[in-house]
Design a protein around this motif. Structure first.
Motif, mmCIF file in Angstrom:
data_model
loop_
_atom_site.group_PDB
_atom_site.id
_atom_site.type_symbol
_atom_site.label_atom_id
_atom_site.label_comp_id
_atom_site.label_asym_id
_atom_site.label_seq_id
_atom_site.Cartn_x
_atom_site.Cartn_y
_atom_site.Cartn_z
ATOM 1 N N ALA A 196 -4.470 4.877 -8.033
ATOM 2 C CA ALA A 196 -5.008 3.744 -8.787
ATOM 3 C C ALA A 196 -3.880 2.824 -9.244
ATOM 4 C CB ALA A 196 -5.818 4.234 -9.975
ATOM 5 N N GLY A 197 -2.793 3.408 -9.720
ATOM 6 C CA GLY A 197 -1.666 2.609 -10.165
ATOM 7 C C GLY A 197 -0.997 1.869 -9.028
ATOM 8 N N GLN A 198 -0.842 2.545 -7.897
ATOM 9 C CA GLN A 198 -0.205 1.899 -6.756
ATOM 10 C C GLN A 198 -1.039 0.734 -6.237
ATOM 11 O OE1 GLN A 198 0.252 5.291 -4.161
ATOM 12 N NE2 GLN A 198 2.412 5.548 -4.705
ATOM 13 N N ARG A 199 -2.346 0.945 -6.107
ATOM 14 C CA ARG A 199 -3.196 -0.112 -5.566
ATOM 15 C C ARG A 199 -3.318 -1.279 -6.551
ATOM 16 N NH1 ARG A 199 -5.747 0.361 -1.055
ATOM 17 N NH2 ARG A 199 -7.525 -0.905 -1.730
ATOM 18 N N ALA A 200 -3.377 -0.979 -7.823
ATOM 19 C CA ALA A 200 -3.438 -2.058 -8.816
ATOM 20 C C ALA A 200 -2.172 -2.897 -8.782
ATOM 21 C CB ALA A 200 -3.654 -1.468 -10.204
ATOM 22 N N ALA A 201 -1.026 -2.255 -8.602
ATOM 23 C CA ALA A 201 0.232 -2.987 -8.549
ATOM 24 C C ALA A 201 0.307 -3.915 -7.345
ATOM 25 C CB ALA A 201 1.403 -2.005 -8.516
ATOM 26 N N LEU A 202 -0.439 -3.569 -6.291
ATOM 27 C CA LEU A 202 -0.474 -4.404 -5.094
ATOM 28 C C LEU A 202 -1.605 -5.427 -5.141
ATOM 29 C CD1 LEU A 202 0.154 -1.591 -2.444
ATOM 30 C CD2 LEU A 202 1.741 -3.436 -3.045
ATOM 31 N N GLY A 203 -2.386 -5.423 -6.225
ATOM 32 C CA GLY A 203 -3.506 -6.337 -6.335
ATOM 33 C C GLY A 203 -4.675 -5.964 -5.448
ATOM 34 N N LEU A 204 -4.815 -4.675 -5.141
ATOM 35 C CA LEU A 204 -5.867 -4.201 -4.238
ATOM 36 C C LEU A 204 -7.003 -3.569 -5.031
ATOM 37 C CD1 LEU A 204 -3.605 -2.544 -1.517
ATOM 38 C CD2 LEU A 204 -4.733 -4.772 -1.378
ATOM 39 N N PRO A 205 -8.242 -3.633 -4.521
ATOM 40 C CA PRO A 205 -9.371 -3.010 -5.217
ATOM 41 C C PRO A 205 -9.285 -1.488 -5.166
ATOM 42 C CG PRO A 205 -10.062 -3.807 -3.075
ATOM 43 C CD PRO A 205 -8.663 -4.317 -3.278
ATOM 44 N N GLU A 206 -10.087 -0.856 -5.991
ATOM 45 C CA GLU A 206 -10.053 0.607 -6.073
ATOM 46 C C GLU A 206 -10.409 1.256 -4.747
ATOM 47 O OE1 GLU A 206 -12.211 4.256 -8.581
ATOM 48 O OE2 GLU A 206 -12.610 2.158 -9.093
ATOM 49 N N ILE A 207 -11.445 0.763 -4.071
ATOM 50 C CA ILE A 207 -11.903 1.325 -2.799
ATOM 51 C C ILE A 207 -11.436 0.423 -1.666
ATOM 52 C CG2 ILE A 207 -13.873 2.107 -1.457
ATOM 53 C CD1 ILE A 207 -13.396 3.690 -4.017
ATOM 54 N N PRO A 208 -10.603 0.936 -0.759
ATOM 55 C CA PRO A 208 -10.111 0.085 0.327
ATOM 56 C C PRO A 208 -11.160 -0.111 1.419
ATOM 57 C CG PRO A 208 -9.234 2.296 0.557
ATOM 58 C CD PRO A 208 -9.991 2.274 -0.744
ATOM 59 N N VAL A 209 -11.074 -1.247 2.078
ATOM 60 C CA VAL A 209 -11.865 -1.537 3.268
ATOM 61 C C VAL A 209 -10.880 -1.938 4.356
ATOM 62 C CG1 VAL A 209 -13.631 -2.983 4.306
ATOM 63 C CG2 VAL A 209 -13.855 -2.264 1.914
ATOM 64 N N ALA A 210 -10.894 -1.221 5.466
ATOM 65 C CA ALA A 210 -9.898 -1.442 6.514
ATOM 66 C C ALA A 210 -9.986 -2.853 7.069
ATOM 67 C CB ALA A 210 -10.093 -0.426 7.638
ATOM 68 N N LEU A 211 -8.821 -3.476 7.276
ATOM 69 C CA LEU A 211 -8.777 -4.809 7.860
ATOM 70 C C LEU A 211 -9.211 -4.731 9.326
ATOM 71 C CD1 LEU A 211 -5.410 -6.311 6.545
ATOM 72 C CD2 LEU A 211 -7.715 -6.753 5.705
ATOM 73 N N PRO A 212 -10.094 -5.607 9.750
ATOM 74 C CA PRO A 212 -10.480 -5.613 11.164
ATOM 75 C C PRO A 212 -9.390 -6.244 12.020
ATOM 76 C CG PRO A 212 -11.554 -7.415 10.024
ATOM 77 C CD PRO A 212 -10.793 -6.629 8.972
ATOM 78 N N GLY A 213 -9.468 -6.038 13.303
ATOM 79 C CA GLY A 213 -8.503 -6.633 14.216
ATOM 80 C C GLY A 213 -8.877 -6.349 15.651
ATOM 81 N N ARG A 214 -8.382 -7.185 16.547
ATOM 82 C CA ARG A 214 -8.657 -7.017 17.971
ATOM 83 C C ARG A 214 -7.616 -6.085 18.573
ATOM 84 N NH1 ARG A 214 -9.708 -11.931 22.316
ATOM 85 N NH2 ARG A 214 -10.241 -10.580 24.111
ATOM 86 N N ARG A 215 -8.071 -5.095 19.301
ATOM 87 C CA ARG A 215 -7.171 -4.091 19.859
ATOM 88 C C ARG A 215 -6.658 -4.496 21.233
ATOM 89 N NH1 ARG A 215 -10.920 -1.500 16.886
ATOM 90 N NH2 ARG A 215 -10.172 0.102 15.427
ATOM 91 N N VAL A 216 -5.499 -3.955 21.565
ATOM 92 C CA VAL A 216 -4.913 -4.155 22.874
ATOM 93 C C VAL A 216 -5.801 -3.502 23.938
ATOM 94 C CG1 VAL A 216 -3.545 -2.017 22.764
ATOM 95 C CG2 VAL A 216 -2.749 -3.920 24.169
ATOM 96 N N GLU A 217 -5.698 -4.011 25.173
ATOM 97 C CA GLU A 217 -6.375 -3.343 26.284
ATOM 98 C C GLU A 217 -5.842 -1.920 26.397
ATOM 99 O OE1 GLU A 217 -8.798 -4.296 28.425
ATOM 100 O OE2 GLU A 217 -9.058 -6.057 27.159
ATOM 101 N N PRO A 218 -6.708 -0.907 26.446
ATOM 102 C CA PRO A 218 -6.241 0.482 26.364
ATOM 103 C C PRO A 218 -5.239 0.869 27.451
ATOM 104 C CG PRO A 218 -8.555 0.381 27.017
ATOM 105 C CD PRO A 218 -8.171 -0.990 26.561
#
Length: 328
Positions: free
Chosen positions: A161-183
């Motif tokens: 909680a302390g680490q995420r608050a220091a980074l300005g992040l919410p309590e529950i993370p949601v993974a950032l989306p992104g386009r993946r490389v061709e496998p």
């Protein structure tokens, strides 16, 4: 040692029984244990390669050892179930690449496990350095060392909680989306097993790609955690190193396996911050330097040695773990 059934999944911190590879554990002294593992013939993640499941991925062998860190702590040091664990450093080498060949049956392996060092605070034991030696039949398949620590649940909650608050992040993370490389660019067939974006090359030869976390991945996110798991971080660096070696002409195709690795985890990798993987220039015969960065912090530094197990000789010696004090 028996190979007929797995150890309890909660003992190795896995949710799916299919992701449990350890089958037995015995203590042979204050600091000596034996673990037994059965490695599957065909695993949807570890055997997803362009050449098919002809050989075991050393990362699968490392995962069996990683499961052993929990067995040693819970069964032999009385660390309560429910405590949270942190990877601090990982290193391994494959002494005999021929040991990685898959057979007609699941592979049975025995893992000698030795406590090299105990870490303490005023409250008592807080972590271990374990040395592993995995044998398959008469062959030495993997030599590994893992540094790790554990934290009671309430202390973990306060820490995160302390680490995420220091980074300005919410309590529950949601993974950032992104386009993946061709496998196929990273040695995979299944698009779901590609974990980085398409790599880019800078004028100085540095290659970068974003780590793209998928919290629904059945192996890398076998159960919910509030950060990027260490094995996913290593996989992202492996995939970028493979791609970089092919682009540099060092490898003809991304079919080589990691036969040596040394990594230090410096801090938590937050899944809701951009995570950039980097490699320096790739040179023939040289280990590949890799790092994982998030805004304002270096999360992981590592060195990888890639080789074709069919042509690689005995390991040239362990890679030294980068000098640092990791916290995740």
């Amino acid at each position: 040692m028996q190979f007929t059934r797995t150890l309890p999944r909660e003992l190795v911190h896995r949710a799916a029984v299919a992701e449990v590879f350890l089958t037995d554990a015995e203590r042979h002294g204050e600091d000596e244990m034996l673990l037994a593992a059965q490695l599957p013939r065909r695993h949807a993640f570890y055997h997803d390669t362009l050449e098919g499941p002809a050989r075991h991925d050393p990362m699968l062998l490392l995962e069996a050892c990683r499961q052993g860190i929990f067995v040693v702590a819970h069964r032999y040091l009385d660390v309560p179930l429910g405590h949270k664990f942190l990877l601090r450093a990982v290193e391994f080498e494959v002494p005999d690449p021929a040991a990685l060949r898959c057979g007609d049956h699941p592979t049975e392996a025995v893992i000698s496990t030795h406590i090299e060092q105990r870490f303490h605070s005023r409250a008592g034991a807080t972590g271990l350095r374990l040395r592993f030696g995995m044998t398959i039949g008469a062959r030495d398949a993997l030599l590994a060392r893992i540094d790790y620590s554990w934290i009671p649940p309430r202390a973990w909650t306060r820490l995160r909680a302390g680490q995420r608050a220091a980074l300005g992040l919410p309590e529950i993370p949601v993974a950032l989306p992104g386009r993946r490389v061709e496998p196929v660019r990273v040695g995979r067939r299944d698009p779901g097993n590609a974990v980085i974006s398409a790599p880019r090359t800078a004028p100085d030869g540095t290659r970068t790609a974003r780590l793209v976390p998928d919290t629904g991945h059945p192996t890398l996110y076998d159960h919910w955690v509030d950060h990027v798991p260490g094995m996913l971080e290593l996989e992202a660096l492996r995939q970028l190193a493979l791609s970089a070696a092919v682009d540099a002409g060092v490898l003809p195709a991304p079919t080589a396996l990691p036969v040596g690795l040394a990594a230090r985890f410096r801090c938590f990798a937050e899944m809701d911050l951009p995570l950039e993987c980097r490699t320096g220039p790739v040179l023939p015969g040289a280990d590949i330097e890799c790092t994982l960065h998030q805004p304002g912090a270096l999360a992981v530094e590592a060195r990888l040695r890639l080789a074709d197990p069919d042509t690689a000789g005995p390991a040239a010696g362990a890679l030294a773990v980068p000098a640092a004090h990791g916290t995740a």
